[in-house]
Design an enzyme around this catalytic site. Structure first.
Site, short mmCIF file in Angstrom:
data_model
loop_
_atom_site.label_atom_id
_atom_site.label_comp_id
_atom_site.label_asym_id
_atom_site.label_seq_id
_atom_site.Cartn_x
_atom_site.Cartn_y
_atom_site.Cartn_z
N ARG A 1 5.40 10.98 -2.28
CA ARG A 1 5.09 10.65 -0.89
C ARG A 1 6.20 10.83 -0.15
O ARG A 1 7.34 10.29 -0.12
CB ARG A 1 4.51 9.28 -0.90
CG ARG A 1 4.35 8.58 0.49
CD ARG A 1 4.24 7.00 0.32
NE ARG A 1 4.13 6.58 1.82
CZ ARG A 1 4.37 5.40 2.04
NH1 ARG A 1 4.78 4.38 1.10
NH2 ARG A 1 4.08 4.92 3.16
N TYR B 1 11.43 8.39 1.42
CA TYR B 1 11.27 7.50 0.65
C TYR B 1 11.91 8.00 -0.99
O TYR B 1 11.98 6.92 -1.85
CB TYR B 1 9.70 7.08 0.03
CG TYR B 1 9.16 6.45 1.53
CD1 TYR B 1 9.55 5.55 2.07
CD2 TYR B 1 8.03 7.15 1.98
CE1 TYR B 1 9.13 4.78 3.13
CE2 TYR B 1 7.44 6.55 3.23
CZ TYR B 1 7.85 5.41 3.70
OH TYR B 1 7.29 5.00 4.85
N ALA C 1 3.21 -0.90 4.59
CA ALA C 1 2.42 -0.85 6.11
C ALA C 1 2.22 -2.45 6.54
O ALA C 1 2.01 -2.60 7.87
CB ALA C 1 1.38 0.29 6.13
N HIS D 1 12.75 -2.87 1.88
CA HIS D 1 12.07 -1.62 2.30
C HIS D 1 12.92 -0.62 1.88
O HIS D 1 14.51 -0.64 1.91
CB HIS D 1 12.10 -1.66 3.77
CG HIS D 1 11.14 -2.51 4.62
ND1 HIS D 1 9.68 -2.48 4.38
CD2 HIS D 1 11.18 -3.79 5.01
CE1 HIS D 1 9.20 -3.64 4.92
NE2 HIS D 1 10.32 -4.39 5.10
N PRO E 1 1.00 -1.09 0.20
CA PRO E 1 -0.20 0.11 -0.06
C PRO E 1 0.61 1.32 0.12
O PRO E 1 1.94 1.41 0.44
CB PRO E 1 -0.84 -0.05 1.37
CG PRO E 1 -0.08 -1.12 2.23
CD PRO E 1 0.34 -2.17 1.16
N ASN E 2 0.31 2.27 -0.78
CA ASN E 2 0.86 3.62 -0.71
C ASN E 2 2.19 3.57 -1.65
O ASN E 2 2.56 4.82 -1.69
CB ASN E 2 0.96 4.15 0.39
CG ASN E 2 -0.25 4.32 1.30
OD1 ASN E 2 -1.24 4.81 0.64
ND2 ASN E 2 -0.45 3.89 2.68
N ARG F 1 13.29 4.05 12.58
CA ARG F 1 12.24 4.92 12.68
C ARG F 1 11.37 4.67 13.87
O ARG F 1 12.02 4.38 14.87
CB ARG F 1 11.59 4.55 11.24
CG ARG F 1 12.39 4.87 9.95
CD ARG F 1 11.72 4.82 8.73
NE ARG F 1 10.53 5.49 8.70
CZ ARG F 1 9.50 5.63 7.72
NH1 ARG F 1 9.52 4.53 6.96
NH2 ARG F 1 8.50 6.31 7.70
N GLU G 1 12.17 -9.86 1.41
CA GLU G 1 11.57 -8.60 1.94
C GLU G 1 12.41 -7.38 1.54
O GLU G 1 13.55 -7.67 1.99
CB GLU G 1 11.04 -8.82 3.48
CG GLU G 1 10.33 -7.74 3.93
CD GLU G 1 10.22 -7.74 5.36
OE1 GLU G 1 10.03 -8.92 5.87
OE2 GLU G 1 10.18 -6.75 5.82
N ASN H 1 7.93 -5.81 -1.08
CA ASN H 1 7.95 -4.60 -0.03
C ASN H 1 6.58 -4.53 0.52
O ASN H 1 5.60 -3.97 -0.30
CB ASN H 1 8.23 -3.52 -0.61
CG ASN H 1 8.30 -2.12 0.04
OD1 ASN H 1 7.93 -2.24 1.25
ND2 ASN H 1 8.85 -0.94 -0.26
C1 DQA Z 1 8.29 0.76 3.65
C2 DQA Z 1 8.42 1.12 5.32
C3 DQA Z 1 7.08 0.98 5.82
O1 DQA Z 1 7.19 1.12 7.29
C4 DQA Z 1 6.09 1.83 5.40
O2 DQA Z 1 4.74 1.51 5.80
C5 DQA Z 1 6.24 1.85 4.07
C6 DQA Z 1 7.15 1.82 3.11
C7 DQA Z 1 9.59 1.08 3.08
O3 DQA Z 1 9.79 0.79 1.85
O4 DQA Z 1 10.53 1.76 3.58
O5 DQA Z 1 4.95 2.24 3.34
O6 DQA Z 1 7.90 -0.37 3.33
#
Ligand code: DQA
Length: 152
Positions: free
Chosen positions: A24, A29, A84, A107, A16-17, A114, A105, A81
């Site tokens: 964003r 990011y 959230a 990120h 998501p997002n 964080r 995985e 990835n």
């Molecule tokens: C994320 C880290 C997550 O905590 C966050 O909710 C994201 C992006 C990252 O790529 O750093 O949406 O996965």
């Protein structure tokens, strides 16, 4: 007559997002859009003669379905990835455990530097590895690792 060559397929999942990358929270990011990241991943995949199936979804169930269908879809490995959902989704964790396909995985940000709630990944224990904190490089390192894994 052409001989059939089987090409390995990697499923890339953006949670998501991540469709909003480039707009964003750029300080966290980065400036690179998801389209650009996907372009870089596709280029790297081509060099190694693997194909990618790419999904971005803001919906947990859609991600669970994609993972659950991966075996039938002849997927060799999963690069994810979970965004959230990393910190909340037992359903995605169970799906990865269920399909027994190696998952990596990634990120963009370093989730351990964080907020406290980001320090726990429910997904990491069912993955072969995790890369966190290298921005777009996390995806590229993650894909390279995934390719090495399936070529081994
Ligand atoms: C994320 C880290 C997550 O905590 C966050 O909710 C994201 C992006 C990252 O790529 O750093 O949406 O996965």
């Amino acid at each position: 007559m052409s001989a059939e060559v089987s090409v390995s397929k990697i499923l890339v999942i953006h949670g998501p997002n991540l469709n909003l990358l480039g707009q964003r929270e750029k300080d966290i990011y980065g400036q690179t859009s998801l389209d650009k990241i996907n372009g870089m991943l596709t280029e790297l995949a081509k060099k190694h003669n693997v194909t990618l199936e790419i999904l971005q979804s803001n919906h947990e169930g859609e991600i669970v379905d994609a993972i659950g269908g991966a075996k039938a879809n002849h997927i060799s490995a999963i690069l994810i990835n979970p965004a959230a959902y990393t910190h909340t989704s037992v359903a995605i964790r169970d799906a990865i455990a269920a399909v027994e396909i190696p998952a990596i995985e990634v990120h963009l940000s370093n989730i351990y530097s964080r907020e406290d709630f980001r320090r726990t990944s429910l997904i990491a224990p069912v993955c072969r590895g995790q890369i966190s904190g290298f921005g777009v490089g996390s995806y590229l390192l993650g894909l390279q690792g995934t390719i090495d894994l399936i070529k081994r």
